[in-house]
Write a protein that holds these residues in place. Structure first.
Motif, mmCIF file in Angstrom:
data_model
loop_
_atom_site.group_PDB
_atom_site.id
_atom_site.type_symbol
_atom_site.label_atom_id
_atom_site.label_comp_id
_atom_site.label_asym_id
_atom_site.label_seq_id
_atom_site.Cartn_x
_atom_site.Cartn_y
_atom_site.Cartn_z
ATOM 1 N N GLY A 63 6.343 -11.294 0.508
ATOM 2 C CA GLY A 63 6.030 -10.437 -0.631
ATOM 3 C C GLY A 63 5.110 -9.298 -0.241
ATOM 4 O O GLY A 63 5.374 -8.134 -0.581
ATOM 5 N N VAL A 64 4.063 -9.620 0.493
ATOM 6 C CA VAL A 64 3.132 -8.571 0.899
ATOM 7 C C VAL A 64 3.793 -7.641 1.913
ATOM 8 O O VAL A 64 3.757 -6.412 1.764
ATOM 9 C CB VAL A 64 1.848 -9.180 1.507
ATOM 10 N N LEU A 107 0.144 -8.033 -5.278
ATOM 11 C CA LEU A 107 0.784 -7.952 -3.963
ATOM 12 C C LEU A 107 0.654 -6.550 -3.377
ATOM 13 O O LEU A 107 0.367 -6.376 -2.187
ATOM 14 C CB LEU A 107 2.274 -8.330 -4.069
ATOM 15 N N ALA A 108 0.869 -5.550 -4.233
ATOM 16 C CA ALA A 108 0.775 -4.168 -3.760
ATOM 17 C C ALA A 108 -0.643 -3.833 -3.321
ATOM 18 O O ALA A 108 -0.869 -3.192 -2.288
ATOM 19 C CB ALA A 108 1.237 -3.212 -4.855
ATOM 20 N N HIS A 114 6.075 -4.744 0.975
ATOM 21 C CA HIS A 114 5.571 -3.447 0.533
ATOM 22 C C HIS A 114 5.422 -2.473 1.691
ATOM 23 O O HIS A 114 5.118 -1.307 1.486
ATOM 24 C CB HIS A 114 4.221 -3.609 -0.179
ATOM 25 N N VAL A 115 5.595 -2.965 2.889
ATOM 26 C CA VAL A 115 5.483 -2.088 4.047
ATOM 27 C C VAL A 115 6.876 -1.593 4.411
ATOM 28 O O VAL A 115 7.761 -2.395 4.708
ATOM 29 C CB VAL A 115 4.855 -2.838 5.231
ATOM 30 N N GLY A 116 7.031 -0.279 4.360
ATOM 31 C CA GLY A 116 8.341 0.318 4.546
ATOM 32 C C GLY A 116 9.110 -0.227 5.728
ATOM 33 O O GLY A 116 10.247 -0.687 5.589
ATOM 34 N N ILE A 136 -2.908 -5.910 -2.265
ATOM 35 C CA ILE A 136 -3.147 -6.604 -0.999
ATOM 36 C C ILE A 136 -2.479 -5.871 0.157
ATOM 37 O O ILE A 136 -3.057 -5.719 1.233
ATOM 38 C CB ILE A 136 -2.651 -8.064 -1.085
ATOM 39 N N ALA A 137 -1.259 -5.420 -0.084
ATOM 40 C CA ALA A 137 -0.544 -4.708 0.983
ATOM 41 C C ALA A 137 -1.304 -3.458 1.398
ATOM 42 O O ALA A 137 -1.468 -3.174 2.590
ATOM 43 C CB ALA A 137 0.872 -4.347 0.516
ATOM 44 N N GLY A 140 1.884 6.346 6.425
ATOM 45 C CA GLY A 140 3.112 6.819 5.800
ATOM 46 C C GLY A 140 4.260 5.832 5.932
ATOM 47 O O GLY A 140 5.218 5.877 5.161
ATOM 48 N N HIS A 141 4.156 4.929 6.910
ATOM 49 C CA HIS A 141 5.200 3.918 7.073
ATOM 50 C C HIS A 141 5.031 2.753 6.110
ATOM 51 O O HIS A 141 5.871 1.869 6.032
ATOM 52 C CB HIS A 141 5.193 3.387 8.508
ATOM 53 N N VAL A 142 3.896 2.746 5.413
ATOM 54 C CA VAL A 142 3.665 1.687 4.440
ATOM 55 C C VAL A 142 4.145 2.170 3.083
ATOM 56 O O VAL A 142 3.668 3.181 2.570
ATOM 57 C CB VAL A 142 2.172 1.321 4.381
ATOM 58 N N GLY A 143 5.101 1.446 2.511
ATOM 59 C CA GLY A 143 5.758 1.875 1.288
ATOM 60 C C GLY A 143 4.794 2.326 0.218
ATOM 61 O O GLY A 143 4.911 3.437 -0.308
ATOM 62 N N VAL A 144 3.819 1.477 -0.118
ATOM 63 C CA VAL A 144 2.912 1.798 -1.209
ATOM 64 C C VAL A 144 2.143 3.087 -0.954
ATOM 65 O O VAL A 144 1.895 3.855 -1.861
ATOM 66 C CB VAL A 144 1.895 0.670 -1.427
#
Lengths: 209, 209
Positions: free
Chosen positions: B195-196, A158-159, B199-201, A161-162, A198-202
Motif C-alpha cells: 500500500g505504501v 498511506l499517502a 504511492h511511489v511511481g 506515510i509514503a 519526482g519519481h514518487v507518485g504523491v
DNA sequence: AGATCATCTTGACAACGTTCAGATGGGTCC
DNA sequence: GGACCCATCTGAACGTTGTCAAGATGATCT
C-alpha cells in the motif's frame, strides 16, 4: 530587586544551566557528530562539574531528547516557510519534501539525533505526530489541500506515510552519499532532489489518481 | 598431517577466532541492540581475553564492518529470492522493495549496523553498489527489465535512487513505528507495505511514463 | 631442534556514565 | 536580621569501556 515577571521556573546558581547544557550539546553534536558528544564534554563546555547535568536531566538520553526537541522545532520552521513560499498545492507537497531533505543536509548530525534518541521507544518521535501542530499533520493537511479525499482515512494515511518515507529515505541517503556527479549534471542540489522525489507518485502530482 | 587444501589463511590457537568473533557480535547485536555490543562482551562471549580481537580487527568499527558485511549478504539472498519468485517485471520492482523492508523488519538491529557503521565514511556502504553483483545493480537491472531506457543514464539512476530511498525510508520508519492499526485494517503486513510503496511511481507501474 | 611469527593473555591507562555525601547559597518564615 | 530549607552544584568514587604495550604460547618451517 527581583523581576518577578520571569516566565519560567527561576534558575539558581548558574543562571540557566539547563539551557546552557542543551546549547552546548547541540554545538558538540553538530561539530563532532553524535557519537562524540559525551555528558562530561557537555559539562566541560558549560563550565560545570561532570555531575551537574544530573540535576536537570535524569539521563544522557534525556539530554539527547532535549537536543532532538530543538531539532524538531527547527524543522517545523523550515516546513512552515516551505508551505508559505509555494502556493500551488501539488507543488507544495513536493516542496515540503525538498525542505525536509534540505534540512537533513544542513543539520546531518542533529537530524540523526532526532531519530536515534527515540530508537528504542518503539514509536516515532512524539513531536512528529502527537499534537495538532505536528509535522506529520502538516504533511497531511497539504495533501488534502492538494486534492486528497479527507474522508478516505486509510488512503490518506498511506499517502502521508509514503511522502514521509520517501523524504526520509532520501534524507538518510544524502547523509552518507553526496551524489555530486548527479547534482552537477542536473544543475544543482534542488534539481536533484526534485528529480528523485519526482519519481514518487504523491510528490509528482498530488493525489489525483 | 595438514590438509594443505584449506582455502583461507589457517587459523591458529583458537580454531577460527575471527569467524567466532563476528558470529558472537551478530548474536549480541540482534539480541540487545547495536549500542549494547561492546568489544569486551564479544570477547567474553567468544571465551577470549578483551585484547584478543585486536589481532583480527584494528578497531571496534572494523568488527562492526564485518557484522555489516554479514548483513548485506543476507539481504542479497532475500533480493535474489524476491526477484526469482515474481516473473512480471513491474511487480518485480515492487516486490524487491517489499523484500527490502521485510528484511529490515526481520533484522532491525543488523539493518541499523549496516548503515551506521559506514556513517562517517561519506559514502554508501561499499557492498551496496561498488561491484557487478551489488544490490544497487540488482535494482537497476530489474528497472531495465521493467521498461526503463538503459540509454538514459541519468533518468535510470534517479529512478534507482528513488526506489532505494522509498524502501529505505519505509524500512527506517518501521523500525520505530509498527503501524499495527493500519496493518490490521489492510489485512496484513504485506498489504500495508504494498500500500505504501504503491504511492511511489516507480514501484507502482515500472517506468512507463 | 631451534628459530620464527602469528596468536592470545596480562596488566595498565584514560575516558565514560552514574551515584552519593557533602558544600553553597538563594528563598522563605519567624 | 537570623534560622531554616531546599534546589543546585562539587568532589570523589565505582564499574565499564576502547585501546595499547609487553610478555607468554604454541604451531609451522628449515
Amino acid at each position: 530587586m527581583k523581576e518577578s515577571e520571569a516566565p519560567d521556573p527561576r534558575p539558581y546558581h548558574h543562571g540557566d544551566l539547563r539551557r546552557a547544557l542543551v546549547e552546548a550539546a547541540v554545538r558538540l553534536v553538530e561539530a563532532d557528530g553524535p557519537g562524540a558528544m559525551s555528558l562530561r564534554a557537555v559539562a566541560r563546555e558549560a563550565g560545570v562539574s561532570p555531575a551537574a547535568p544530573y540535576h536537570h536531566f535524569k539521563d544522557k538520553s534525556e539530554l539527547l531528547d532535549a537536543v532532538a526537541h530543538e531539532g524538531w522545532e527547527k524543522l517545523d520552521l523550515a516546513f512552515r516557510a516551505a508551505r508559505d513560499a509555494e502556493t500551488s498545492p501539488p507543488n507544495r507537497v513536493r516542496e515540503l519534501g525538498v525542505a525536509y531533505v534540505r534540512f537533513a543536509i544542513a543539520h546531518p548530525a542533529l537530524y540523526r539525533v532526532m531519530y536515534d534518541c527515540s530508537r528504542d521507544k518503539a514509536d516515532m518521535p512524539a513531536h512528529v505526530h502527537e499534537n495538532e501542530e505536528s509535522a506529520y499533520r502538516r504533511v497531511r493537511d497539504v495533501l488534502i489541500s492538494a486534492g486528497a479525499d479527507p474522508a478516505d482515512e486509510v488512503g490518506l494515511e498511506l499517502a502521508t506515510i509514503a511522502c514521509w518515507c520517501a523524504a526520509h529515505g532520501l534524507a538518510e541517503m544524502t547523509t552518507f552519499k553526496q551524489f555530486d556527479a548527479l547534482k552537477a549534471e542536473l544543475g544543482g542540489e534542488d534539481a536533484f532532489l526534485r528529480g528523485v522525489l519526482g519519481h514518487v507518485g504523491v510528490f509528482a502530482k498530488g493525489l489525483q489518481r
